[in-house]
Enzyme design. Sequence first.
Site, PDB file in Angstrom:
ATOM      1  N   PHE A  11       0.839  -1.202   0.000  1.00 44.77           N
ATOM      2  CA  PHE A  11       0.000   0.000   0.000  1.00 44.77           C
ATOM      3  C   PHE A  11       0.875   1.254   0.000  1.00 44.77           C
ATOM      4  O   PHE A  11       0.693   2.185   0.768  1.00 44.77           O
ATOM      5  CB  PHE A  11      -0.956  -0.040   1.201  1.00 44.77           C
ATOM      6  N   ALA A  29       2.756   4.005  -3.030  1.00 47.72           N
ATOM      7  CA  ALA A  29       2.163   4.868  -4.059  1.00 47.72           C
ATOM      8  C   ALA A  29       1.285   4.069  -5.026  1.00 47.72           C
ATOM      9  O   ALA A  29       0.148   4.466  -5.314  1.00 47.72           O
ATOM     10  CB  ALA A  29       3.270   5.582  -4.820  1.00 47.72           C
ATOM     11  N   THR A  43       3.918  -4.897  -3.901  1.00 47.51           N
ATOM     12  CA  THR A  43       4.948  -4.613  -2.898  1.00 47.51           C
ATOM     13  C   THR A  43       6.248  -4.222  -3.615  1.00 47.51           C
ATOM     14  O   THR A  43       6.371  -4.422  -4.828  1.00 47.51           O
ATOM     15  CB  THR A  43       5.196  -5.852  -1.994  1.00 47.51           C
ATOM     16  N   LYS A  86       8.380  -6.367 -10.380  1.00 46.43           N
ATOM     17  CA  LYS A  86       9.265  -7.010 -11.354  1.00 46.43           C
ATOM     18  C   LYS A  86      10.023  -8.203 -10.776  1.00 46.43           C
ATOM     19  O   LYS A  86      10.291  -9.184 -11.479  1.00 46.43           O
ATOM     20  CB  LYS A  86      10.302  -5.986 -11.863  1.00 46.43           C
ATOM     21  N   GLU A 108       1.087  -6.480 -16.835  1.00 49.60           N
ATOM     22  CA  GLU A 108       1.315  -5.331 -17.731  1.00 49.60           C
ATOM     23  C   GLU A 108       2.084  -4.212 -17.018  1.00 49.60           C
ATOM     24  O   GLU A 108       2.928  -3.538 -17.612  1.00 49.60           O
ATOM     25  CB  GLU A 108      -0.038  -4.793 -18.221  1.00 49.60           C
ATOM     26  N   VAL A 128       6.286  -3.486 -16.769  1.00 48.06           N
ATOM     27  CA  VAL A 128       7.145  -2.844 -17.777  1.00 48.06           C
ATOM     28  C   VAL A 128       6.451  -1.629 -18.373  1.00 48.06           C
ATOM     29  O   VAL A 128       5.336  -1.735 -18.882  1.00 48.06           O
ATOM     30  CB  VAL A 128       7.489  -3.816 -18.937  1.00 48.06           C
ATOM     31  N   GLY A 188       5.045   1.081 -17.154  1.00 45.90           N
ATOM     32  CA  GLY A 188       3.926   1.787 -16.507  1.00 45.90           C
ATOM     33  C   GLY A 188       2.692   1.795 -17.382  1.00 45.90           C
ATOM     34  O   GLY A 188       2.149   0.743 -17.724  1.00 45.90           O
ATOM     35  N   LYS A 245      13.243  -5.238 -16.558  1.00 47.90           N
ATOM     36  CA  LYS A 245      12.114  -5.106 -17.500  1.00 47.90           C
ATOM     37  C   LYS A 245      12.415  -5.852 -18.803  1.00 47.90           C
ATOM     38  O   LYS A 245      11.527  -6.473 -19.396  1.00 47.90           O
ATOM     39  CB  LYS A 245      11.830  -3.627 -17.758  1.00 47.90           C
ATOM     40  N   GLY A 292       4.625   6.258 -12.136  1.00 44.98           N
ATOM     41  CA  GLY A 292       3.653   7.176 -11.547  1.00 44.98           C
ATOM     42  C   GLY A 292       2.475   6.369 -11.026  1.00 44.98           C
ATOM     43  O   GLY A 292       2.180   5.298 -11.563  1.00 44.98           O
TER      44      GLY A 292
HETATM   45  N1  HSE Z   1      12.105   3.589 -11.364  1.00 49.93           N
HETATM   46  C1  HSE Z   1      11.333   3.243 -12.512  1.00 49.93           C
HETATM   47  C2  HSE Z   1      11.582   4.259 -13.606  1.00 49.93           C
HETATM   48  C3  HSE Z   1       9.888   3.166 -12.146  1.00 49.93           C
HETATM   49  O1  HSE Z   1      12.208   5.293 -13.326  1.00 49.93           O
HETATM   50  O2  HSE Z   1      11.208   4.044 -14.743  1.00 49.93           O
HETATM   51  C4  HSE Z   1       9.042   2.283 -13.013  1.00 49.93           C
HETATM   52  O3  HSE Z   1       9.423   0.929 -12.978  1.00 49.93           O
END
Ligand code: HSE
Length: 329
Positions: free
Chosen positions: A9, A11, A87, A116, A140, A143, A145, A216, A310
């Site tokens: 829990f 962001a 998590t 990941k 999904e 990788v 966002g 990723k 984000g």
């Molecule tokens: N730290 C990663 C980035 C966050 O900056 O892309 C998303 O996996």
Amino acid sequence: MINIAIFGFGAVGKGVAEVLHYKKELIEGFIGKYKVVAITDSKGSLIDEKGLNLMEAIKIKKNKGFSGMKTLEVIEKVDFDVAIEVTPTNVHSGEPGLKHIVKSMDKGANVITSNKGPLVKAFKKLERLAEKKGVSFMYEATVGGAMPIIKLAKNDLAGNEIRVIKGVLNGTCNYILTRMEREKMTYSQVLSEAQELKIAEADPSYDVEGIDSAAKLVILANSIMRMDASFEDVEITGITKITPESFEVAGNKNYTIRLIAEANKEKGFLKVSPRLVPHHHPLAIEGTMNAALIRTDLAGDIVVMGKGAGKYETASAIVSDLIEIYRRD
Ligand code: HSE
């Protein structure tokens, strides 16, 4: 009624809770009624089998924090149909997410994750377990966002062989490189700024040393290129040695520098490294954006770009997985 459990829990977990709250009507239009019956973090949990008030849960987390049953006990004792595992990532052990995912699948729950680590560590094992248990395993959000790539490749490019994926998969590095080029700032000056954007990993060396991009890449190689890759197969160079002067030299020839992750099935390599990219190339994106070029046998080259991190962007990918699992039309 679909019973949802959210593990983690921070962001992303809170972003998912907000979206499940504010877009309930829209989402229920796709999948029917749902409720969140459990939310956990590293300290404890909130449980209500009748359905938690999600905005209240966010307040409780902020004001007094969670207590009581930890995630593994919640998985044993609470009835849920789908686990949203968000998590923090550990790419070396995969934990604690790996255990959460395995135990949830073992009890017959579908799993959606943005984590990941478990996929880097044990993709095949998790895929086989999901198949054996007859549950969905969706990732999904691991990788890119909000940038659609995994379902895009699996659904819209089904029937293609994906031969090469080349992309900018880390927003923090891309932001740092963009600022270094534009403002002639040094790497260390920009790093703290990037951390303030709250998209850097808890340990920012994961970003700048190329570890996050490599993780990723391994997920993409295994899930959509069927390459049987492990983290150790990736040759990794981060961005810590790049200087503002490097951009001047590159710029004189109309190139910029980007941290590029490439999985190449034809040549059999996986590599993350800073590379020269022509200024007008689709991978010469700026700021925190992600982009990927997918080279296929039938469709040729497909390019996608979008926000790679984000809370709402990641929630976008998670909710799309939820809808994909339960979609009624
Ligand atoms: N730290 C990663 C980035 C966050 O900056 O892309 C998303 O996996």
